[in-house]
Scaffold this active site. Sequence first.
Site, PDB file in Angstrom:
ATOM      1  N   ARG A 111       0.839  -1.190   0.000  1.00  0.00           N
ATOM      2  CA  ARG A 111       0.000   0.000   0.000  1.00  0.00           C
ATOM      3  C   ARG A 111       0.886   1.256   0.000  1.00  0.00           C
ATOM      4  NH1 ARG A 111      -5.439  -0.129   2.051  1.00  0.00           N
ATOM      5  NH2 ARG A 111      -5.253  -2.153   3.020  1.00  0.00           N
ATOM      6  N   ALA A 125     -25.689  -7.438  11.002  1.00  0.00           N
ATOM      7  CA  ALA A 125     -25.718  -6.588  12.193  1.00  0.00           C
ATOM      8  C   ALA A 125     -24.529  -6.889  13.091  1.00  0.00           C
ATOM      9  CB  ALA A 125     -27.022  -6.793  12.954  1.00  0.00           C
ATOM     10  N   GLU A 154     -30.419  -8.756   9.001  1.00  0.00           N
ATOM     11  CA  GLU A 154     -29.540  -9.677   9.737  1.00  0.00           C
ATOM     12  C   GLU A 154     -30.100 -11.102   9.710  1.00  0.00           C
ATOM     13  OE1 GLU A 154     -26.525  -9.931  11.402  1.00  0.00           O
ATOM     14  OE2 GLU A 154     -27.207 -11.957  11.903  1.00  0.00           O
ATOM     15  N   HIS A 206     -14.790  10.924  41.877  1.00  0.00           N
ATOM     16  CA  HIS A 206     -16.154  11.396  41.658  1.00  0.00           C
ATOM     17  C   HIS A 206     -16.105  12.820  41.111  1.00  0.00           C
ATOM     18  CE1 HIS A 206     -20.426  12.018  42.288  1.00  0.00           C
ATOM     19  NE2 HIS A 206     -20.126  13.198  42.837  1.00  0.00           N
TER      20      HIS A 206
END
Length: 462
Positions: A35, A177, A199, A441
């Site tokens: 590539r 799917a 699907e 948190h």
Amino acid sequence: MASYDVIIIGSGPGGYVGAIRCAQLGLKTACVEGRETLGGTCLNIGCIPSKALLHASHQLHEAEHNFAKMGLKGKSPSVDWKQMLAYKDDVIGQNTKGIEFLFKKNKIDWIKGWASIPEAGKVKVGDEVHEAKHIVIASGSEPSSLPGVEVDEKVVVTSEGALKLAKVPKTMVVIGAGVIGLEMGSVYARLGTEVTVVEYLDHITPGMDAEISKTFQRTLTKQGLKFIMGAAVQKVEATKTKAKVAYKLRKDDSDATIDADVVLVATGRKPYTDGLGLEALGVEMTKRGQIATDGHYATNVKGIYAIGDAIEGPMLAHKAEDEGMAMAEILAGQKGHVNYGVIPGVIYTHPEVASVGQTEEQLKEEGRAYKVGKFSFMGNARAKAVFAGDGFVKILADKETDRILGCHLIGPMAGDLIHEVCVAMEFGAAAEDLARTCHAHPTFSEAMREAALACGDGPIHS
Ligand code: NAI
């Protein structure tokens, strides 16, 4: 003719990561890539470009659905498709150039062209033959075609064509799917395309924990994707601008058709080993067309190894990367190893879906006594603040020992959150170990801790 310790064929995540690790471990290394750019399917036509389009289309979704709620008023942005594709191409360029830089930095030779192996110890690229003590095949995979379906990458496309459509289609049928169908289907649905997924099975994402799969399908349906389940696609007839998909419903064998501007064929991938000359070499293949390897990535031909999508196992970039590193360590005389029990899987839709380890279905089949700790993102303050309360975390732990056996979640940043469970599983942790770890948190990760707490005395926020 150059001589190397290792020549790796293919520069995808398996090949390039393997090459870098080989070089770091002192092996004279080359990587053959035909590539124009390094990085293989993942960087050029797979993971990375699809994530760029998922990101861009998600921003549009946020603008259309959530901005006004937060007091951000005004017209929603319109889609400049050419610019979106240019952004995606720029992302590809930055990443592939990054690999080129890493090759130079690690003194890895990039042999440009397509390789074949005339005999063990030799790799032919064009007219040149290079010598190597070890040859590693990391040639990856390609979309597997469906009988009766001819791909033109314009109207009937694979994941490759889906990343560079001439325009955003009005209608799209996605066959399958699985991960590719749902990620790319999400992109186009957000851009305004009417997407119908056809699907074969009665559930989406085969192999996924059934409860997550059901919730995921419900969420995608709410986002506008349509599903035709239990439908076996028979053939696709296409003109230059339209296609007709013929399918058979499995429940009653009835035939039906559906029209679309574009059809995306996403029915799986198969190993890509064309032109390597494996048959003449006598390299043993599995029944499913993968290169057969032993526990050390060695084929039956001495000096030839294989990793990644070309061999058995899940076709995932990170599985290939891990095999690339393990293979390098083995070739350098170390003890490379991949723990196939702890390979996460992620679907980068919104919300994201992630899993690691065993599913409830697998544990039931095994007859293993387990407990389930579940926590909904609705109980997570941070998720609620950013409209991401849909979804939940499920941790599966051994009933007796509390050892974590699997984790499955759908929700915000699921693809990142899963890794705390991966680390925990690598250390053989119990759910209680995770539950007793302080989590900042407000973070999404608190949902992971709450699910772990749910394996014991119970979560706090539900
Ligand atoms: P897949 O194997 O995930 O799903 C293919 C789906 O097509 C299955 O649900 C199957 O039942 C269905 N199907 C097959 N034949 C059919 C027919 N005739 N009619 C209707 N449905 C049919 O394959 P997918 O999505 O093409 O992905 C290929 C590989 O690439 C997978 O191994 C996947 O894990 C990997 N991948 C991973 C990503 C990620 O980790 N986020 C992203 C993209 C690909």
